[in-house]
Design an enzyme around this catalytic site. Sequence first.
Site, PDB file in Angstrom:
ATOM      1  N   ASP A 196      -6.673  -1.404   3.082  1.00 36.38           N
ATOM      2  CA  ASP A 196      -7.028  -0.525   3.987  1.00 36.38           C
ATOM      3  C   ASP A 196      -7.706  -1.406   4.802  1.00 36.38           C
ATOM      4  O   ASP A 196      -8.343  -2.080   4.935  1.00 36.38           O
ATOM      5  CB  ASP A 196      -7.753   0.706   3.693  1.00 36.38           C
ATOM      6  CG  ASP A 196      -8.096   1.573   4.616  1.00 36.38           C
ATOM      7  OD1 ASP A 196      -7.130   1.813   5.557  1.00 36.38           O
ATOM      8  OD2 ASP A 196      -9.106   2.280   4.848  1.00 36.38           O
ATOM      9  N   ARG A 223      -6.105   2.415  -2.736  1.00 36.27           N
ATOM     10  CA  ARG A 223      -5.233   1.653  -2.041  1.00 36.27           C
ATOM     11  C   ARG A 223      -5.310   0.290  -2.166  1.00 36.27           C
ATOM     12  O   ARG A 223      -6.597  -0.199  -2.286  1.00 36.27           O
ATOM     13  CB  ARG A 223      -5.506   2.073  -0.540  1.00 36.27           C
ATOM     14  CG  ARG A 223      -6.951   1.530   0.229  1.00 36.27           C
ATOM     15  CD  ARG A 223      -7.874   2.675   0.153  1.00 36.27           C
ATOM     16  NE  ARG A 223      -7.605   3.936   0.368  1.00 36.27           N
ATOM     17  CZ  ARG A 223      -7.463   4.629   1.439  1.00 36.27           C
ATOM     18  NH1 ARG A 223      -7.737   3.876   2.843  1.00 36.27           N
ATOM     19  NH2 ARG A 223      -7.053   5.729   1.391  1.00 36.27           N
ATOM     20  N   ASP A 269      -9.065  -1.074   9.040  1.00 33.50           N
ATOM     21  CA  ASP A 269      -9.502  -0.303   9.915  1.00 33.50           C
ATOM     22  C   ASP A 269     -10.329  -1.050  11.288  1.00 33.50           C
ATOM     23  O   ASP A 269     -10.907  -1.974  10.801  1.00 33.50           O
ATOM     24  CB  ASP A 269     -10.355   0.849   9.411  1.00 33.50           C
ATOM     25  CG  ASP A 269      -9.810   1.720   8.649  1.00 33.50           C
ATOM     26  OD1 ASP A 269      -8.383   1.981   8.572  1.00 33.50           O
ATOM     27  OD2 ASP A 269     -10.440   2.540   7.912  1.00 33.50           O
ATOM     28  N   ARG A 282       0.992  -1.073   0.019  1.00 29.97           N
ATOM     29  CA  ARG A 282       0.068   0.091   0.029  1.00 29.97           C
ATOM     30  C   ARG A 282       0.879   1.171  -0.024  1.00 29.97           C
ATOM     31  O   ARG A 282       1.682   1.336   0.787  1.00 29.97           O
ATOM     32  CB  ARG A 282      -0.916   0.027   1.192  1.00 29.97           C
ATOM     33  CG  ARG A 282      -1.363   1.195   1.358  1.00 29.97           C
ATOM     34  CD  ARG A 282      -3.029   1.104   1.997  1.00 29.97           C
ATOM     35  NE  ARG A 282      -3.134   2.421   2.118  1.00 29.97           N
ATOM     36  CZ  ARG A 282      -3.776   2.875   3.324  1.00 29.97           C
ATOM     37  NH1 ARG A 282      -4.214   1.956   4.427  1.00 29.97           N
ATOM     38  NH2 ARG A 282      -4.229   4.178   3.271  1.00 29.97           N
TER      39      ARG A 282
HETATM   40  N1  A4P Z   1      -6.172   5.354  13.019  1.00 30.77           N
HETATM   41  C1  A4P Z   1      -6.871   5.927  13.906  1.00 30.77           C
HETATM   42  N2  A4P Z   1      -8.010   5.084  14.411  1.00 30.77           N
HETATM   43  C2  A4P Z   1      -7.641   3.857  13.636  1.00 30.77           C
HETATM   44  C3  A4P Z   1      -8.549   2.715  13.624  1.00 30.77           C
HETATM   45  N3  A4P Z   1      -9.547   2.530  14.629  1.00 30.77           N
HETATM   46  N4  A4P Z   1      -8.238   1.668  12.738  1.00 30.77           N
HETATM   47  C4  A4P Z   1      -4.779   5.933  12.629  1.00 30.77           C
HETATM   48  C5  A4P Z   1      -7.265   1.989  12.133  1.00 30.77           C
HETATM   49  N5  A4P Z   1      -6.359   3.015  12.032  1.00 30.77           N
HETATM   50  C6  A4P Z   1      -6.751   3.972  12.925  1.00 30.77           C
HETATM   51  O1  A4P Z   1      -4.975   5.697   8.450  1.00 30.77           O
HETATM   52  C7  A4P Z   1      -4.579   6.976   9.188  1.00 30.77           C
HETATM   53  C8  A4P Z   1      -4.253   6.622  10.656  1.00 30.77           C
HETATM   54  O2  A4P Z   1      -5.147   6.450  11.115  1.00 30.77           O
HETATM   55  C9  A4P Z   1      -3.481   5.153  10.993  1.00 30.77           C
HETATM   56  O3  A4P Z   1      -1.781   5.296  10.938  1.00 30.77           O
HETATM   57  C10 A4P Z   1      -3.710   5.191  12.169  1.00 30.77           C
HETATM   58  O4  A4P Z   1      -2.699   5.342  13.246  1.00 30.77           O
HETATM   59  P1  A4P Z   1      -4.540   5.376   7.043  1.00 30.77           P
HETATM   60  O5  A4P Z   1      -5.058   3.901   6.838  1.00 30.77           O
HETATM   61  O6  A4P Z   1      -3.008   5.473   6.736  1.00 30.77           O
HETATM   62  O7  A4P Z   1      -5.362   6.400   6.071  1.00 30.77           O
HETATM   63  P2  A4P Z   1      -6.506   6.442   5.254  1.00 30.77           P
HETATM   64  O8  A4P Z   1      -7.125   5.115   5.089  1.00 30.77           O
HETATM   65  O9  A4P Z   1      -6.274   7.376   4.190  1.00 30.77           O
HETATM   66  O10 A4P Z   1      -7.432   7.112   6.398  1.00 30.77           O
HETATM   67  P3  A4P Z   1      -8.711   6.331   7.085  1.00 30.77           P
HETATM   68  O11 A4P Z   1      -9.290   7.050   8.158  1.00 30.77           O
HETATM   69  O12 A4P Z   1      -8.381   4.893   7.326  1.00 30.77           O
HETATM   70  O13 A4P Z   1      -9.629   6.363   5.784  1.00 30.77           O
HETATM   71  P4  A4P Z   1     -10.913   5.728   5.767  1.00 30.77           P
HETATM   72  O14 A4P Z   1     -11.960   6.592   6.821  1.00 30.77           O
HETATM   73  O15 A4P Z   1     -10.896   4.457   6.242  1.00 30.77           O
HETATM   74  O16 A4P Z   1     -11.543   5.914   4.550  1.00 30.77           O
HETATM   75  N6  A4P Z   1     -15.034   4.290  -0.454  1.00 30.77           N
HETATM   76  C11 A4P Z   1     -15.414   2.889  -0.471  1.00 30.77           C
HETATM   77  N7  A4P Z   1     -16.699   2.909  -1.102  1.00 30.77           N
HETATM   78  N8  A4P Z   1     -14.820   2.018   0.424  1.00 30.77           N
HETATM   79  C12 A4P Z   1     -13.748   2.317   1.207  1.00 30.77           C
HETATM   80  O17 A4P Z   1     -13.209   1.232   1.798  1.00 30.77           O
HETATM   81  N9  A4P Z   1     -12.210   4.048   2.103  1.00 30.77           N
HETATM   82  C13 A4P Z   1     -12.033   5.068   2.205  1.00 30.77           C
HETATM   83  C14 A4P Z   1     -10.914   5.503   3.284  1.00 30.77           C
HETATM   84  C15 A4P Z   1     -12.526   6.174   1.628  1.00 30.77           C
HETATM   85  N10 A4P Z   1     -13.511   5.893   0.814  1.00 30.77           N
HETATM   86  C16 A4P Z   1     -13.867   4.525   0.634  1.00 30.77           C
HETATM   87  C17 A4P Z   1     -13.141   3.564   1.373  1.00 30.77           C
HETATM   88 MG    MG Z   2      -7.224   2.847   7.415  1.00 29.50          MG
END
Ligand code: A4P
Ligand code: MG
Length: 287
Positions: free
Chosen positions: A218, A215, A220, A206
């Site tokens: 991912d 990505r 979470d 990633r």
């Molecule tokens: N972090 C804080 N809390 C958590 C948690 N509960 N689980 C921190 C995992 N990580 C957590 O994440 C950034 C930082 O969040 C991590 O280093 C950790 O310390 P990341 O994965 O590097 O960044 P990211 O993925 O850009 O942000 P995030 O917040 O994971 O994004 P989202 O909110 O998950 O959105 N549309 C569809 N249809 N399907 C998807 O899966 N995903 C996103 C990502 C956007 N749009 C999407 C989807």
């Molecule tokens: Mg994430």
Amino acid sequence: MASDHIYIRGLRVMALIGVLPAERLAPQPLQIDVEMDVNLAVAGQTDDLGDTANYGAIADAIAVLVRASSDILLERLIARIADCVLSFDHVAAVTVTLTKLQPPIDEDIDSTAVSITRTRQSVNPTVRHRAIVALGTNIGDRVAHLQFALDHLPQVVAESQVFETDPVGGPQNQDAYLNMVVALDTYLDPYALLRLLNAVEAQAQRERTIHWGPRTLDLDILFYDNITINDDLLTIPHPRLHERRFVLQPLSEIAPELCPPKWDTTLEAGGVHARGSLSNLISTTEH
Ligand code: A4P
Ligand code: MG
């Protein structure tokens, strides 16, 4: 303790570690040696990799973790390595030796090292924890990325279907995602679990370039038992889960009690399509 062992010997990785100012500036060579207690009897009969600890995957996970380290003490890094190794199936206990190959000491010295032994019991004297993890992927062989994640997560006890979902947020014209949600049984604490998830994401190559951008994988943490965490590293429950049909639809299949009331009628409909179980997709998809 089993009397069977698997060894990883002489894994060498450059890493930032140490107390001295010079050590905070430049990575230095470390060597990791690992002895794992694994019952080899079953794999001895079946010839199946799934019945033993996959030393290739474990060596990769250790290398990713150590390379990304900025720990001060060998003691801290070695504890994290032991956590990581014990998160793999079939590993009952592990002895790790971590060696600084060029320690900054003004004496004629070969190396310095620390060594620890940890068992599943010593990591978790009480009970295992239940974590709920969301998976997302929208680049390359998406089905293979989901399978890769499941192969590297702690014991998966429940698995939603896979959903094909329209991208939410991020740059225009990203490809559709595959999303799913799983429940895990784990003795890792939330931070150790996050480090493991980050290592699995990194192994799936990633690249974090664009926020909310495309990505390969991912991962979470949505929930961890019923605890709440809100600090620089972790927010649990995941802060955006209530707004997202691509999370709630799969979550409702394995833990409907964790979804907010009436989410299905209040959230905008559409953009999320069930594609069946992952094992079914794997057997029917060319990839
Ligand atoms: N972090 C804080 N809390 C958590 C948690 N509960 N689980 C921190 C995992 N990580 C957590 O994440 C950034 C930082 O969040 C991590 O280093 C950790 O310390 P990341 O994965 O590097 O960044 P990211 O993925 O850009 O942000 P995030 O917040 O994971 O994004 P989202 O909110 O998950 O959105 N549309 C569809 N249809 N399907 C998807 O899966 N995903 C996103 C990502 C956007 N749009 C999407 C989807
Ligand atoms: Mg994430």
